[in-house]
Design a protein around this motif. Structure first.
Motif, PDB file in Angstrom:
ATOM      1  N   SER A  23       0.721  -1.102  -0.130  1.00  0.00           N
ATOM      2  CA  SER A  23      -0.027  -0.067  -0.096  1.00  0.00           C
ATOM      3  C   SER A  23       0.951   1.243  -0.048  1.00  0.00           C
ATOM      4  CB  SER A  23      -0.847  -0.132   1.241  1.00  0.00           C
ATOM      5  OG  SER A  23      -1.605  -1.197   1.224  1.00  0.00           O
ATOM      6  N   MET A  27      -2.062   9.423   1.076  1.00  0.00           N
ATOM      7  CA  MET A  27      -3.152   9.830   0.034  1.00  0.00           C
ATOM      8  C   MET A  27      -3.908  10.751   0.379  1.00  0.00           C
ATOM      9  SD  MET A  27      -5.832   7.551   2.882  1.00  0.00           S
ATOM     10  CE  MET A  27      -6.399   8.351   4.320  1.00  0.00           C
ATOM     11  N   VAL A  48      -1.138   6.535   5.369  1.00  0.00           N
ATOM     12  CA  VAL A  48      -1.925   5.344   5.069  1.00  0.00           C
ATOM     13  C   VAL A  48      -1.317   4.428   6.045  1.00  0.00           C
ATOM     14  CG1 VAL A  48      -2.986   3.769   3.337  1.00  0.00           C
ATOM     15  CG2 VAL A  48      -2.427   5.957   2.762  1.00  0.00           C
ATOM     16  N   GLN A  57      -7.827  -3.301   4.117  1.00  0.00           N
ATOM     17  CA  GLN A  57      -7.725  -2.053   3.528  1.00  0.00           C
ATOM     18  C   GLN A  57      -8.560  -1.936   2.334  1.00  0.00           C
ATOM     19  OE1 GLN A  57      -4.062  -0.339   1.598  1.00  0.00           O
ATOM     20  NE2 GLN A  57      -3.763   0.649   3.781  1.00  0.00           N
ATOM     21  N   ILE A  58      -9.348  -0.850   2.046  1.00  0.00           N
ATOM     22  CA  ILE A  58     -10.036  -0.499   0.892  1.00  0.00           C
ATOM     23  C   ILE A  58      -9.590   0.352   0.203  1.00  0.00           C
ATOM     24  CG2 ILE A  58     -12.253  -0.229  -0.029  1.00  0.00           C
ATOM     25  CD1 ILE A  58     -13.537  -1.475   2.792  1.00  0.00           C
ATOM     26  N   ARG A  59      -9.486   0.266  -1.036  1.00  0.00           N
ATOM     27  CA  ARG A  59      -9.180   1.311  -2.016  1.00  0.00           C
ATOM     28  C   ARG A  59     -10.548   1.854  -2.251  1.00  0.00           C
ATOM     29  NH1 ARG A  59      -8.218   5.520  -4.476  1.00  0.00           N
ATOM     30  NH2 ARG A  59      -7.136   5.490  -6.317  1.00  0.00           N
ATOM     31  N   GLY A  95     -15.603   0.013  -2.518  1.00  0.00           N
ATOM     32  CA  GLY A  95     -14.383  -0.120  -3.047  1.00  0.00           C
ATOM     33  C   GLY A  95     -13.826  -1.593  -3.187  1.00  0.00           C
ATOM     34  N   ARG A  98      -7.536  -3.523  -1.018  1.00  0.00           N
ATOM     35  CA  ARG A  98      -5.923  -3.603  -1.401  1.00  0.00           C
ATOM     36  C   ARG A  98      -5.078  -4.561  -0.769  1.00  0.00           C
ATOM     37  NH1 ARG A  98      -1.996  -3.048  -3.678  1.00  0.00           N
ATOM     38  NH2 ARG A  98      -1.022  -1.162  -4.572  1.00  0.00           N
ATOM     39  N   SER A  99      -5.329  -4.782   0.568  1.00  0.00           N
ATOM     40  CA  SER A  99      -4.497  -5.497   1.382  1.00  0.00           C
ATOM     41  C   SER A  99      -5.417  -5.935   2.584  1.00  0.00           C
ATOM     42  CB  SER A  99      -3.345  -4.902   1.779  1.00  0.00           C
ATOM     43  OG  SER A  99      -3.844  -3.727   2.741  1.00  0.00           O
ATOM     44  N   GLU A 124      -8.687   8.222  -0.053  1.00  0.00           N
ATOM     45  CA  GLU A 124      -8.378   7.245  -1.108  1.00  0.00           C
ATOM     46  C   GLU A 124      -8.356   5.990  -0.515  1.00  0.00           C
ATOM     47  OE1 GLU A 124      -6.040   9.140  -4.591  1.00  0.00           O
ATOM     48  OE2 GLU A 124      -4.931   9.255  -2.552  1.00  0.00           O
ATOM     49  N   TYR A 125      -7.998   5.556   0.754  1.00  0.00           N
ATOM     50  CA  TYR A 125      -8.035   4.297   1.396  1.00  0.00           C
ATOM     51  C   TYR A 125      -8.481   4.522   2.874  1.00  0.00           C
ATOM     52  CZ  TYR A 125      -4.450   3.337  -2.377  1.00  0.00           C
ATOM     53  OH  TYR A 125      -3.902   3.040  -3.453  1.00  0.00           O
ATOM     54  N   ASN A 127      -9.151   1.617   6.560  1.00  0.00           N
ATOM     55  CA  ASN A 127      -8.908   0.394   7.022  1.00  0.00           C
ATOM     56  C   ASN A 127      -9.988   0.003   7.903  1.00  0.00           C
ATOM     57  OD1 ASN A 127      -6.041  -0.059   6.142  1.00  0.00           O
ATOM     58  ND2 ASN A 127      -5.285   0.619   7.985  1.00  0.00           N
TER      59      ASN A 127
END
Length: 336
Positions: A23, A27, A48, A57-59, A95, A98-99, A124-125, A127
């Motif tokens: 990541s 952001m 981030v 973790q969501i984009r 979204g 992302r991880s 943008e991101y 958790n």
């Protein structure tokens, strides 16, 4: 073969789930630097953090706007729900994961999801604890899906969990054209109730299309003059509207509200069910969001978007919500 290349290959083969999705460390985000008006909000840079144990973790592709966002900004909830500044508003997101943090097995990198947060959505991101995450309805866009969490959960928890409305019951929903109200009208119709709602005249046809049987123009008619002996009232307006609502309920009926507390004296006098908070539930948010998602995919529920704003104009999105006349949901688009 070079030792560094061997190590790289071993990492690719045996890395834990989510480790390959490195990541970024910074952001774009909407930052609230103080309590006040729109002047306390600005687009800036935020860190981030990596997801902790039990988090993903969501984009973020899109975020939903709710009245709680501007109420926090204005300081109205400072006593009951203080925030640490700088604070990133936004409680609904849609979204792609992302991880994933340690111990997460339910979700994997690349999953499309929706989630409800305690803040952080206008960025943008973010958790999110896994219990707050659900699959994105396949038939909805990210923008449409971002309108689901807070409003639809409130409608679900009040009418379905706490009132358990049934076929043939009479239900009055105050503020039917808003985010909570529009979902509530659809849920009540789905359960087979006779649905009465209040709204300005411009929203009457819209609400009838959603399943309302009667629509009252609150600007010209006092609802208690035309409504009597309903089984359930759901108030999304508060204030005087909430105080006047017990008069239209049958004895033993149910008064629900997402704004304030039911009037205790009137509830006692008329032997009403007045659960407080009306959104109380034992279920995890993700479980309920998954059930709602199925209803959206089946076409039982529909999402109406009133307005879309890019992240750079998120302040305007909150101002529109604060005006109180949105039809459906207001969305902040993070990824076009």
């Amino acid at each position: 073969m070079q030792p560094t290349l061997v190590l790289s290959l071993l990492f690719v083969l045996f890395a834990p789930p989510g480790a390959l999705a490195s990541s970024p460390t910074k952001m774009r985000a909407l930052l609230m630097t103080d309590y006040g008006g729109s002047e306390v909000l600005r687009i800036g840079e935020a860190s981030v953090p990596m997801p902790s144990s039990g988090e993903v973790q969501i984009r973020i592709h899109a975020a939903g706007v709710n009245p709680v966002d501007w109420k926090i900004r204005a300081g109205r909830l400072q006593r009951t729900s203080p925030v640490t500044l700088p604070y990133i508003p936004g409680r609904d997101v849609a979204g792609i994961i992302r991880s994933v943090g340690p111990g997460v097995t339910r979700w994997k990198v690349g999953d499309s999801v929706i989630a409800v947060l305690d803040g952080g959505g206008f960025a943008e991101y973010v958790n999110v604890p896994v219990e707050n995450v659900a699959p994105k309805p396949a038939k909805l866009s990210f923008e449409e899906a971002a309108g689901i969490p807070t409003a639809s959960l409130a409608a679900w928890r009040t009418l379905i969990v706490n009132a358990d409305i049934k076929q043939g019951q009479r239900v009055l929903i105050h503020g039917g054209a808003g985010g909570v109200g529009s979902t509530a009208v659809q849920l009540a119709h789905w359960r087979g109730a006779h649905v009465i709602t209040t709204a300005s005249e411009r929203n009457h046809e819209y609400l009838k299309a959603l399943g309302a049987d009667e629509v009252i123009d609150y600007r010209t008619t006092r609802f208690e003059d035309v409504v009597k002996n309903v089984d359930v009232v759901l108030d999304t307006v508060g204030g005087e509207t909430l105080q006047r609502s017990p008069a239209v309920l049958r004895q033993g009926g149910t008064l629900l509200t997402i704004v304030g507390r039911p009037p205790a004296e009137a509830c006692s006098e008329r032997k009403l069910r007045c659960p407080s908070p009306s959104t109380a539930t034992r279920a995890q948010p993700g479980e309920e969001l998954a059930e709602l998602g199925k209803l959206f995919d089946q076409g039982t529920l529909k999402m109406n978007l009133d307005a879309r704003f890019p992240l750079e104009q998120a302040t305007k999105a909150l101002e529109l919500s604060e005006g109180g006349h949105a039809r459906g949901k207001i969305i902040v688009v993070v990824v076009d």
